[in-house]
Design an enzyme around this catalytic site. Structure first.
Site, PDB file in Angstrom:
ATOM      1  N   LEU A  34      45.659  35.827  32.584  1.00 44.32           N
ATOM      2  CA  LEU A  34      45.710  36.486  33.893  1.00 44.32           C
ATOM      3  C   LEU A  34      45.913  37.991  33.792  1.00 44.32           C
ATOM      4  CD1 LEU A  34      47.895  33.839  35.790  1.00 44.32           C
ATOM      5  CD2 LEU A  34      45.392  33.990  35.633  1.00 44.32           C
ATOM      6  N   HIS A  38      43.461  38.792  38.924  1.00 42.22           N
ATOM      7  CA  HIS A  38      44.032  37.508  39.355  1.00 42.22           C
ATOM      8  C   HIS A  38      45.259  37.748  40.247  1.00 42.22           C
ATOM      9  CE1 HIS A  38      42.213  36.372  35.316  1.00 42.22           C
ATOM     10  NE2 HIS A  38      41.587  35.544  36.143  1.00 42.22           N
ATOM     11  N   LYS A 150      34.237  39.776  42.073  1.00 43.63           N
ATOM     12  CA  LYS A 150      33.798  40.043  40.694  1.00 43.63           C
ATOM     13  C   LYS A 150      32.735  39.023  40.258  1.00 43.63           C
ATOM     14  CE  LYS A 150      34.082  40.950  36.220  1.00 43.63           C
ATOM     15  NZ  LYS A 150      34.649  39.814  35.512  1.00 43.63           N
ATOM     16  N   ASP A 151      32.969  37.742  40.602  1.00 44.83           N
ATOM     17  CA  ASP A 151      32.008  36.684  40.275  1.00 44.83           C
ATOM     18  C   ASP A 151      31.194  36.373  41.532  1.00 44.83           C
ATOM     19  OD1 ASP A 151      32.891  35.533  37.412  1.00 44.83           O
ATOM     20  OD2 ASP A 151      34.641  36.212  38.526  1.00 44.83           O
TER      21      ASP A 151
HETATM   22  P1  AMP Z   1      38.549  33.547  35.927  1.00 44.29           P
HETATM   23  O1  AMP Z   1      39.948  33.287  35.406  1.00 44.29           O
HETATM   24  O2  AMP Z   1      37.822  34.594  35.171  1.00 44.29           O
HETATM   25  O3  AMP Z   1      37.787  32.277  36.137  1.00 44.29           O
HETATM   26  O4  AMP Z   1      38.748  34.172  37.370  1.00 44.29           O
HETATM   27  C1  AMP Z   1      39.520  33.532  38.344  1.00 44.29           C
HETATM   28  C2  AMP Z   1      39.313  34.232  39.653  1.00 44.29           C
HETATM   29  O5  AMP Z   1      39.730  35.591  39.525  1.00 44.29           O
HETATM   30  C3  AMP Z   1      37.841  34.247  40.078  1.00 44.29           C
HETATM   31  O6  AMP Z   1      37.762  34.008  41.479  1.00 44.29           O
HETATM   32  C4  AMP Z   1      37.421  35.661  39.736  1.00 44.29           C
HETATM   33  O7  AMP Z   1      36.358  36.129  40.533  1.00 44.29           O
HETATM   34  C5  AMP Z   1      38.703  36.433  39.991  1.00 44.29           C
HETATM   35  N1  AMP Z   1      38.659  37.702  39.262  1.00 44.29           N
HETATM   36  C6  AMP Z   1      38.383  37.890  37.951  1.00 44.29           C
HETATM   37  N2  AMP Z   1      38.364  39.203  37.651  1.00 44.29           N
HETATM   38  C7  AMP Z   1      38.628  39.866  38.811  1.00 44.29           C
HETATM   39  C8  AMP Z   1      38.735  41.249  39.163  1.00 44.29           C
HETATM   40  N3  AMP Z   1      38.554  42.226  38.276  1.00 44.29           N
HETATM   41  N4  AMP Z   1      39.006  41.557  40.456  1.00 44.29           N
HETATM   42  C9  AMP Z   1      39.171  40.581  41.382  1.00 44.29           C
HETATM   43  N5  AMP Z   1      39.091  39.262  41.109  1.00 44.29           N
HETATM   44  C10 AMP Z   1      38.814  38.897  39.849  1.00 44.29           C
END
Ligand code: AMP
Length: 281
Positions: A34, A38, A150-151
């Site tokens: 995280l 996150h 971001k995604d």
């Molecule tokens: P992940 O752990 O990479 O699967 O991401 C979990 C959530 O955090 C997903 O909804 C991502 O889009 C969000 N997330 C990841 N990086 C960022 C960021 N830089 N800014 C905002 N949300 C993010």
């Protein structure tokens, strides 16, 4: 802060909380490692929900056979501390067997959208994402679930899924959190060497350039994409996966950027695949 390892525990918690007057249950799905991105989702969840569950699960089904599932960063202790500091009520950290019991034969496929952008270069990726998020929504039964812009393609796939399956959860999309120099935060940034970290700035540079051109009235997709290509050409060590200007709901390419159009890029910086995007004004 409790740690739940089973779906049954998470569901019981959610149902118990639901009976409290005025309760709102929020879910923040993550793969751990995280960071401040996150944390921003957790903060948004805390701001509008009375109880927040953070899931930490590196979902094997969203990784291709030659992708980085095995080496994906895992940092449970630090993740727990961050979730607690951000006011999460519980962490849900199941095993792979808990999420995919032996003999699992059911998957969620969002047709069409799942073959666009990241889904095109990562076959099966969005099937894995849709499946695990559906399982999390069924387990936690949240009023709201929080995702990062971001995604952006993932958001389009999940919005379609929630609409199609008539899921009673509202999806909340939060802005991209960036480093001071523009790099979008990502758990995969830890893989970058100092040199690669510098090169990785090309993604946000391209995004900013396209945003600036669009805000000056340059609305032709071909011109905007050409400008982004030019930005990437200045850094030949980066391999572009895609540069796209699409309708955010359908992920279909557009010819003209209008407010709400998604500009998205993906590129390989060494062995690390990074993404970035902007929703144009
Ligand atoms: P992940 O752990 O990479 O699967 O991401 C979990 C959530 O955090 C997903 O909804 C991502 O889009 C969000 N997330 C990841 N990086 C960022 C960021 N830089 N800014 C905002 N949300 C993010």
């Amino acid at each position: 802060m409790d740690i739940f390892r089973t779906v049954a525990e998470l569901r019981k918690w959610s149902r118990d909380k639901r009976y409290e007057a005025g309760s709102m249950i929020g879910l923040v799905p993550t793969m751990g490692a995280l960071h401040a991105g996150h944390a921003s989702l957790m903060r948004a969840a805390r701001a509008s929900c009375t109880h927040v569950a953070v899931s930490i699960f590196v979902n094997p089904t969203q990784f291709g056979p030659n992708e980085d599932y095995a080496r994906y960063p895992r940092a449970f202790e630090a993740d727990y501390a961050l979730a607690e500091a951000e006011g999460a009520s519980v962490v849900f950290a199941p095993s792979v067997e808990e999420m995919y019991p032996a003999g699992t034969a059911t998957y969620v496929e969002v047709e069409g959208l799942s073959e666009c952008l990241d889904g095109k270069s990562r076959p099966g990726h969005f099937r894995g994402v849709a499946t695990v998020v559906a399982k999390l929504l069924i387990a936690a039964e949240p009023d709201r679930a929080f995702f990062g812009q971001k995604d952006a393609a993932q958001v389009a796939v999940l919005r379609r899924m929630v609409e199609d399956l008539r899921v009673a959860t509202e999806l909340v999309v939060c802005p991209i959190v960036r480093e001071a120099d523009g790099l979008a935060l990502s758990s995969r940034n830890v893989f970058l060497s100092v040199k690669e970290r510098e090169r990785a700035l090309t993604l946000s540079r391209a995004v900013r350039r396209v945003e600036a051109l669009a805000s000056c009235g340059d609305r032709q997709a071909s011109a905007l994409i050409a400008a982004a290509r030019e930005t990437f050409a200045a850094e030949p060590a980066i391999r572009v996966d895609y540069i796209a200007l699409v309708d955010w709901a359908t992920l279909e390419p557009v010819e003209l950027a209008i407010p709400g159009t998604l500009f998205a890029v993906a590129a390989w910086v060494g062995a690390t695949r990074l993404i970035d995007n902007a929703v144009l004004c």
